[in-house]
Design a protein around this motif. Structure first.
Motif, PDB file in Angstrom:
ATOM      1  N   ASP A 429       0.835  -1.195   0.000  1.00 43.50           N
ATOM      2  CA  ASP A 429       0.000   0.000   0.000  1.00 43.50           C
ATOM      3  C   ASP A 429       0.879   1.257   0.000  1.00 43.50           C
ATOM      4  O   ASP A 429       1.373   1.679   1.049  1.00 43.50           O
ATOM      5  N   LEU A 430       1.055   1.836  -1.161  1.00 42.30           N
ATOM      6  CA  LEU A 430       1.831   3.069  -1.310  1.00 42.30           C
ATOM      7  C   LEU A 430       0.952   4.217  -1.782  1.00 42.30           C
ATOM      8  O   LEU A 430       1.439   5.209  -2.323  1.00 42.30           O
ATOM      9  N   ALA A 431      -0.352   4.103  -1.542  1.00 40.75           N
ATOM     10  CA  ALA A 431      -1.311   5.076  -2.066  1.00 40.75           C
ATOM     11  C   ALA A 431      -1.050   6.480  -1.532  1.00 40.75           C
ATOM     12  O   ALA A 431      -1.119   7.468  -2.281  1.00 40.75           O
ATOM     13  N   ASP A 432      -0.763   6.598  -0.244  1.00 35.94           N
ATOM     14  CA  ASP A 432      -0.534   7.926   0.337  1.00 35.94           C
ATOM     15  C   ASP A 432       0.737   8.562  -0.219  1.00 35.94           C
ATOM     16  O   ASP A 432       0.772   9.762  -0.489  1.00 35.94           O
ATOM     17  N   PHE A 433       1.770   7.755  -0.370  1.00 40.80           N
ATOM     18  CA  PHE A 433       3.022   8.277  -0.932  1.00 40.80           C
ATOM     19  C   PHE A 433       2.785   8.748  -2.373  1.00 40.80           C
ATOM     20  O   PHE A 433       3.257   9.822  -2.771  1.00 40.80           O
ATOM     21  N   LYS A 434       2.048   7.973  -3.129  1.00 40.33           N
ATOM     22  CA  LYS A 434       1.753   8.344  -4.513  1.00 40.33           C
ATOM     23  C   LYS A 434       0.925   9.624  -4.573  1.00 40.33           C
ATOM     24  O   LYS A 434       1.206  10.517  -5.379  1.00 40.33           O
ATOM     25  N   SER A 435      -0.090   9.745  -3.713  1.00 38.14           N
ATOM     26  CA  SER A 435      -0.984  10.902  -3.752  1.00 38.14           C
ATOM     27  C   SER A 435      -0.256  12.195  -3.408  1.00 38.14           C
ATOM     28  O   SER A 435      -0.661  13.279  -3.838  1.00 38.14           O
ATOM     29  N   ARG A 436       0.856  12.098  -2.665  1.00 37.83           N
ATOM     30  CA  ARG A 436       1.656  13.277  -2.337  1.00 37.83           C
ATOM     31  C   ARG A 436       2.610  13.657  -3.471  1.00 37.83           C
ATOM     32  O   ARG A 436       3.313  14.661  -3.381  1.00 37.83           O
TER      33      ARG A 436
END
Length: 555
Positions: A429-436
């Motif tokens: 789960d790298l969704a937060d890193f990607k969204s930033r």
């Protein structure tokens, strides 16, 4: 369509398409190099004052400052270490040294952190320096290199003496002999977040502004640290370089004892020259699969070389010493390449690539090599993990025991049950890193004899299955023939931090990475997974003779 093109065979059309694709890649790479030069230009800052009057310890509620120092350092010469891949060069740096010793209240821990800030020509960027093994940092040399390139550089011992290769001084509580959880948490992830937020605060005090962009640079254990930051603290760094990482630490560490376990089961302890001879035969058998003979296996997973074919043959160990390759040695090598298996044959973790150089015995002389009196030499890192953290028994001395299969399997499963959620950095789960807007460049040498590269490929596939657009923010590159963090005959990536900087700050993603061998004799390109480096035509000594082609193994 022209008559000439109609007459081309399907194979010729494929070659033209691949060649055109290669030209497009190289054209983008030239633009990429120009962009690197443009981004590298930074506004020179006037010289800044470096003193305790200018820089104070940051004030955070969960950090208690024990001591600190602020002082300038002028023209400091040091042999610097590039991290990805590991290279050495001499640099001279002038910087403001901010050294901080702190604790987390109630944790009974002590962490030492250093922030080196250029006294002029700051490039407005921060670079976090990853560690190696149990060490939280690679030391002053890696930090100095980052400063020489204009970065504010931060390093930390993550709560224990970084100069010692063993964890025996801090792993267990002296009274209870249970795991010192506070120090393990500092090492696993807590100290990593501290590096980012404390360094940014110090930079703002000295320069009057926070870094515009922050980057992480780590290989091996430092690669695990980088991916941990992306997963747990997506706001900490904008770009992360992950080299040869120990991502699934709780799985990988116990399987690091697998070669020793198999040697003890078979009661055979081959010398390094025997293992090298077998690896060389594997390379010879599978080298030409990519159309070029160069002493490298491009796709080890497609190599079907069987070490049993060498039984009865001799390995030349020099000085007239020839050692016979026995059946037990051949079986040992095959099991090491397969990776750890359960008693019923179920794969538990990845093995080393066929043709990789793997050494885990100690022989005191060539005469002893000849008489088969070598002994196992598992890594200190692996022994510490199993004896101190998993078994919590510093007197265990695993190399002197003959574990049963159930006992060894139990250690493997206990490692995962107890520590997966603490120290492994393999959450997809790298969704937060990607969204930033974060970006990751991850690479691994396929000849790595310390960390099996199969774990990196498997992790990337897991992330891709979760997010099909993974290449928008995360790219993984495999380096054929390259050992741990850049050694070996293959070409390791160069300019990785520059490539990451361009991606973060201009949006130009790296379609390839330029690569050079350790001795400088081989130049290549590396392709983003699942593509593989493919020989097209022309002079195989030149990188432009190669392009990228998707591997059928990962479609």
């Amino acid at each position: 369509m022209s008559v000439a093109k109609q007459r081309l065979s399907p194979s010729h059309l494929r070659r033209i398409n691949i060649y055109q694709h290669s030209l497009m890649i190289w054209f983008r790479f030239i633009l990429f190099l120009l962009a690197i030069k443009a981004v590298a230009r930074s506004t020179s800052l006037p010289a800044v004052e470096c003193s305790p009057l200018r820089v104070q310890p940051p004030s955070f509620s969960d950090v208690e400052v024990l001591s600190y120092m602020v002082f300038p350092v002028y023209d400091h010469e040091i042999d610097a270490i590039e991290v990805n891949p590991i290279k050495h060069r001499r640099v001279s740096v002038t910087f403001c040294n901010f050294s901080l010793t702190y604790t987390h209240p109630g944790w009974d821990d002590v962490i030492n952190m250093q922030v080196w800030l250029p006294l002029s020509d700051w490039n407005k960027r921060l670079q976090g320096i990853g560690g190696v093994g149990w060490a939280g940092t690679r030391g002053d040399s890696a930090t100095a290199l980052a400063v020489s390139e204009g970065y504010v550089a931060v390093s930390s011992d993550l709560g224990h003496d970084a100069t010692k290769p063993s964890a025996r001084d801090w792993a267990l509580d002296e009274t209870s002999r249970h795991v010192n959880l506070a120090r393990l948490l500092d090492f696993s992830y807590v100290g990593l977040l501290d590096m980012s937020r404390l360094a940014k605060d110090v930079a703002q005090q000295l320069y009057g502004e926070v870094p515009k962009h922050s980057y992480w640079n780590g290989c091996g254990a430092g690669g695990r640290q980088g991916m941990m930051l992306a997963q747990r603290f997506p706001e900490a760094f904008d770009g992360i370089v992950v080299g040869s990482p120990t991502l699934s630490w709780a799985h990988f560490m116990p399987t690091g004892y697998w070669p020793t376990f198999v040697m003890k089961m078979l009661n055979t302890y081959p010398s390094s020259c025997v293992m090298d001879a077998i690896a060389a035969e594997a390379v010879k058998a599978c080298d030409d699969r990519d159309g070029v003979v160069e002493g490298i296996i491009t796709q080890p997973e497609r190599c079907d070389f069987n070490p049993l074919s060498l039984v009865g043959k001799n390995a030349d160990c020099g000085d007239g010493v020839n050692v016979e390759i026995t059946l037990d040695v051949a079986i040992l090598v095959e099991k090491i390449w397969q990776g750890m298996r359960s008693q019923d044959g179920k794969p538990l973790w990845y093995g080393f690539s066929r043709g990789s150089l793997w050494h885990a015995t100690r022989c005191s002389s060539m005469g002893e090599v000849h008489h088969h009196t070598c002994t196992p030499a598992p890594s200190t890192l692996v022994l510490d993990w199993l004896e101190l953290f998993v078994a919590q028994n510093p007197d265990l001395e695993l190399p002197h025991l003959k574990l049963t299969y159930p006992e060894f399997e139990a250690l493997f499963h206990l490692s995962i049950a107890a520590y997966q959620s603490i120290i492994s950095a393999d959450s997809p789960d790298l969704a937060d890193f990607k969204s930033r807007g974060g970006k990751i460049i991850h690479w691994h040498g396929l000849n790595d004899g310390e960390v099996p590269p199969g774990g990196s490929a498997a992790y990337y596939v897991t992330v891709k299955n979760r997010d099909p657009s993974v290449m928008d923010f995360y790219r993984y590159f495999e380096a054929p023939g390259v050992g741990h963090c850049g050694s070996g005959p293959g070409a390791a990536p160069i300019g990785v931090m520059g490539a990451l900087t361009i991606w973060v700050e201009t949006g130009i993603a790296p379609d390839i990475l330029p690569a050079v061998s350790e001795d400088g004799s081989l130049t290549r390109i590396l392709c983003p997974f699942p593509s593989v480096v493919t020989y097209l035509e022309g002079d195989a000594e030149k990188p432009e003779a190669f392009g990228c082609r998707e591997s059928p193994l990962w479609r």
